[in-house]
Write a protein that holds these residues in place. Sequence first.
Motif, mmCIF file in Angstrom:
data_model
loop_
_atom_site.group_PDB
_atom_site.id
_atom_site.type_symbol
_atom_site.label_atom_id
_atom_site.label_comp_id
_atom_site.label_asym_id
_atom_site.label_seq_id
_atom_site.Cartn_x
_atom_site.Cartn_y
_atom_site.Cartn_z
ATOM 1 N N GLU A 23 0.834 -1.194 0.000
ATOM 2 C CA GLU A 23 0.000 0.000 0.000
ATOM 3 C C GLU A 23 0.877 1.255 0.000
ATOM 4 O O GLU A 23 1.841 1.359 0.752
ATOM 5 N N PHE A 24 0.493 2.203 -0.862
ATOM 6 C CA PHE A 24 1.176 3.487 -0.972
ATOM 7 C C PHE A 24 0.144 4.600 -0.832
ATOM 8 O O PHE A 24 -0.972 4.495 -1.349
ATOM 9 N N ARG A 25 0.541 5.663 -0.156
ATOM 10 C CA ARG A 25 -0.333 6.817 0.049
ATOM 11 C C ARG A 25 0.040 7.917 -0.944
ATOM 12 O O ARG A 25 1.217 8.155 -1.210
ATOM 13 N N VAL A 26 -0.976 8.579 -1.492
ATOM 14 C CA VAL A 26 -0.749 9.729 -2.362
ATOM 15 C C VAL A 26 -0.264 10.885 -1.477
ATOM 16 O O VAL A 26 -0.957 11.298 -0.555
ATOM 17 N N THR A 27 0.940 11.369 -1.762
ATOM 18 C CA THR A 27 1.493 12.489 -0.993
ATOM 19 C C THR A 27 1.368 13.808 -1.750
ATOM 20 O O THR A 27 1.445 14.875 -1.159
ATOM 21 N N LEU A 41 3.827 9.092 -4.615
ATOM 22 C CA LEU A 41 3.371 8.054 -3.693
ATOM 23 C C LEU A 41 4.479 7.671 -2.719
ATOM 24 O O LEU A 41 5.649 7.615 -3.099
ATOM 25 N N LEU A 44 3.178 2.993 2.840
ATOM 26 C CA LEU A 44 2.626 3.086 4.190
ATOM 27 C C LEU A 44 3.544 2.392 5.186
ATOM 28 O O LEU A 44 3.605 2.770 6.356
ATOM 29 N N THR A 80 10.292 8.717 -3.245
ATOM 30 C CA THR A 80 8.973 9.014 -3.790
ATOM 31 C C THR A 80 8.798 8.282 -5.112
ATOM 32 O O THR A 80 9.626 8.395 -6.004
ATOM 33 N N ARG A 100 -4.546 13.754 -2.193
ATOM 34 C CA ARG A 100 -3.567 13.538 -1.128
ATOM 35 C C ARG A 100 -4.225 12.766 0.020
ATOM 36 O O ARG A 100 -5.330 13.106 0.452
ATOM 37 N N GLY A 101 -3.544 11.713 0.468
ATOM 38 C CA GLY A 101 -4.049 10.884 1.554
ATOM 39 C C GLY A 101 -4.715 9.603 1.082
ATOM 40 O O GLY A 101 -4.836 8.652 1.847
ATOM 41 N N ASP A 102 -5.156 9.554 -0.181
ATOM 42 C CA ASP A 102 -5.758 8.329 -0.711
ATOM 43 C C ASP A 102 -4.691 7.239 -0.822
ATOM 44 O O ASP A 102 -3.488 7.531 -0.912
ATOM 45 N N VAL A 103 -5.133 5.977 -0.836
ATOM 46 C CA VAL A 103 -4.214 4.834 -0.848
ATOM 47 C C VAL A 103 -4.452 3.967 -2.082
ATOM 48 O O VAL A 103 -5.601 3.727 -2.465
#
Length: 163
Positions: A23-27, A41, A44, A80, A100-103
């Motif tokens: 899992e990666f979070r949109v930064t 990305l 997590l 990144t 931002r914050g979505d996975v």
Amino acid sequence: MTQAALGRPRAAAGHPSAFDLREFRVTRRRQDTADTATLSLAPLAGDPLDFTAGQFTMVYAFGVGEVPLSISGDPARGKTLMHTIRDVGGVTHTLTQLRRGDVVGIRGPYGHGWDVADARGGDVVLVAGGIGLAPLRPALLQICLLYTSDAAAECCGGGGGGG
């Protein structure tokens, strides 16, 4: 079923396999054109993804599907992971709408990549159009880093309405 039973290679202890979904979070999200966005990305958990120019990942939009996408980020700044995505279908539409914050899920990287250093001392020509520039961006960034001290560089760009 185990990874071995599925014919997938086992990862070394503490290191995920390219087949493992992480899992990666949109930064960060940048709207590049009306139908194209670039996502930055970060994982997590665990180490950042180690990649080289020319590789791609499988990007999973949870509940929608998975697509292969070329990595458009700088391998020298591997913390990144970046993907430049054009909205051309259901999965890519969902990915271009992330905030931002979505996975998302990431598998990979895949492919052998390009060893840009092999061309040192020679001329390098990169040609791309439209979204085709995204997979060449990592190579271009490496070329700029490796060649600026001993070579002249010339960049040409153009734009148009297409058609």
